[in-house]
Design a protein around this motif. Structure first.
Motif, mmCIF file in Angstrom:
data_model
loop_
_atom_site.group_PDB
_atom_site.id
_atom_site.type_symbol
_atom_site.label_atom_id
_atom_site.label_comp_id
_atom_site.label_asym_id
_atom_site.label_seq_id
_atom_site.Cartn_x
_atom_site.Cartn_y
_atom_site.Cartn_z
ATOM 1 N N MET B 1 22.631 -22.843 12.302
ATOM 2 C CA MET B 1 21.947 -21.948 12.088
ATOM 3 C C MET B 1 23.010 -20.720 12.220
ATOM 4 O O MET B 1 24.080 -20.951 12.855
ATOM 5 N N ASN B 2 23.210 -20.519 10.587
ATOM 6 C CA ASN B 2 24.550 -19.135 10.375
ATOM 7 C C ASN B 2 24.360 -17.326 10.901
ATOM 8 O O ASN B 2 23.495 -17.183 11.020
ATOM 9 N N ALA B 3 25.275 -17.744 11.166
ATOM 10 C CA ALA B 3 25.534 -16.161 11.563
ATOM 11 C C ALA B 3 26.616 -15.429 10.680
ATOM 12 O O ALA B 3 27.548 -15.856 10.026
ATOM 13 N N LEU B 4 26.426 -14.080 10.866
ATOM 14 C CA LEU B 4 27.393 -13.079 9.800
ATOM 15 C C LEU B 4 27.479 -12.052 10.804
ATOM 16 O O LEU B 4 26.838 -11.622 11.613
ATOM 17 N N LEU B 5 29.205 -11.711 11.198
ATOM 18 C CA LEU B 5 29.502 -10.662 11.527
ATOM 19 C C LEU B 5 30.418 -9.982 10.797
ATOM 20 O O LEU B 5 31.633 -9.828 10.794
ATOM 21 N N LYS B 63 25.647 -22.180 14.964
ATOM 22 C CA LYS B 63 26.421 -23.220 14.595
ATOM 23 C C LYS B 63 27.880 -23.374 13.226
ATOM 24 O O LYS B 63 28.531 -23.163 13.282
ATOM 25 N N ALA B 64 27.684 -21.965 12.733
ATOM 26 C CA ALA B 64 28.621 -22.106 12.003
ATOM 27 C C ALA B 64 28.524 -19.965 11.725
ATOM 28 O O ALA B 64 27.491 -19.288 11.593
ATOM 29 N N VAL B 65 29.958 -19.633 11.696
ATOM 30 C CA VAL B 65 29.813 -17.720 11.983
ATOM 31 C C VAL B 65 30.752 -17.605 10.856
ATOM 32 O O VAL B 65 31.887 -18.059 10.606
ATOM 33 N N ILE B 98 34.128 -21.280 12.065
ATOM 34 C CA ILE B 98 34.082 -19.656 11.951
ATOM 35 C C ILE B 98 34.973 -19.874 11.108
ATOM 36 O O ILE B 98 35.928 -21.020 10.924
ATOM 37 N N LYS B 99 34.378 -18.945 10.003
ATOM 38 C CA LYS B 99 35.298 -18.538 8.789
ATOM 39 C C LYS B 99 35.570 -16.966 8.713
ATOM 40 O O LYS B 99 34.073 -16.654 8.291
#
Lengths: 122, 122
Positions: B1-5, B63-65, B98-99
């Motif tokens: 699941m990708n997140a955008l911060l 799982k990725a932000v 995290i990128k």
């Protein structure tokens, strides 16, 4: 003759002020039909000031100047400081029509840009 | 699941922080395919912090932000402060990728938006 004056905050870091100069050149390339003069100015710290930027537009023959705030939020700078500086210059140049455009952060298209940027990192 | 911060500077002025909340909702509407979680955080002054924002994404199952700096110039905040905060959180969440995406001001399309805004005032 219409002029566009991009107004940024101004930084102690010269590279940030350089970004504004570069952006102004790009703007000049994009807006040749509407604005024959495209300049930049800084609210604080860096030069030229808003008063200097407006005088420069007038010296180049501008009859109308659009001031464009390069700011992300509608804080004190956008709500008060820029309009006050513009008002002072308007008194110096009564024959020139000076207007303030909506600030950058108010543009709906910002969210599209953010989505594009976020995909670059996926 | 990708997140955008989305990471903004943070302001003493609550209305400016509210603008970020509203923008985050718009982003969530625009990016439902790529990011199932869209959150915001502030580098300074306001809350949630970057660490809190990242923890919130992880708690929701990310799982990725992708951290997206809502800044106009590549100053100390973009070059140093945000990467440092991200690095600290990465240690807390070693299994999450995290990128950091390019900052808003680096997008070429900004000049198109500025031209559109300036025409509104003509």
């Amino acid at each position: 003759m219409n002029a566009l004056l991009l107004v940024a905050h101004g930084s102690r870091r010269q590279a940030s002020n350089e970004e504004i100069r570069t952006l102004t050149e790009r703007l000049a390339d994009h807006s040749d039909h509407e604005f024959s003069i495209v300049e930049y100015a800084f609210l604080e710290i860096a030069e030229p000031s808003i008063a200097e930027g407006l005088s420069s537009c007038v010296a180049k023959g501008a009859k109308a100047v659009t001031v464009l705030p390069y700011f992300l939020s509608a804080g004190r700078h956008v709500a008060t400081d820029i309009p006050e500086e513009v008002q002072k210059s308007q008194i110096q140049h009564p024959d020139v029509k000076i207007k303030v455009a909506p600030y950058l952060g108010s543009a709906e298209e910002i969210s599209n840009i953010l989505v594009s940027l976020s995909k670059l990192a996926l």
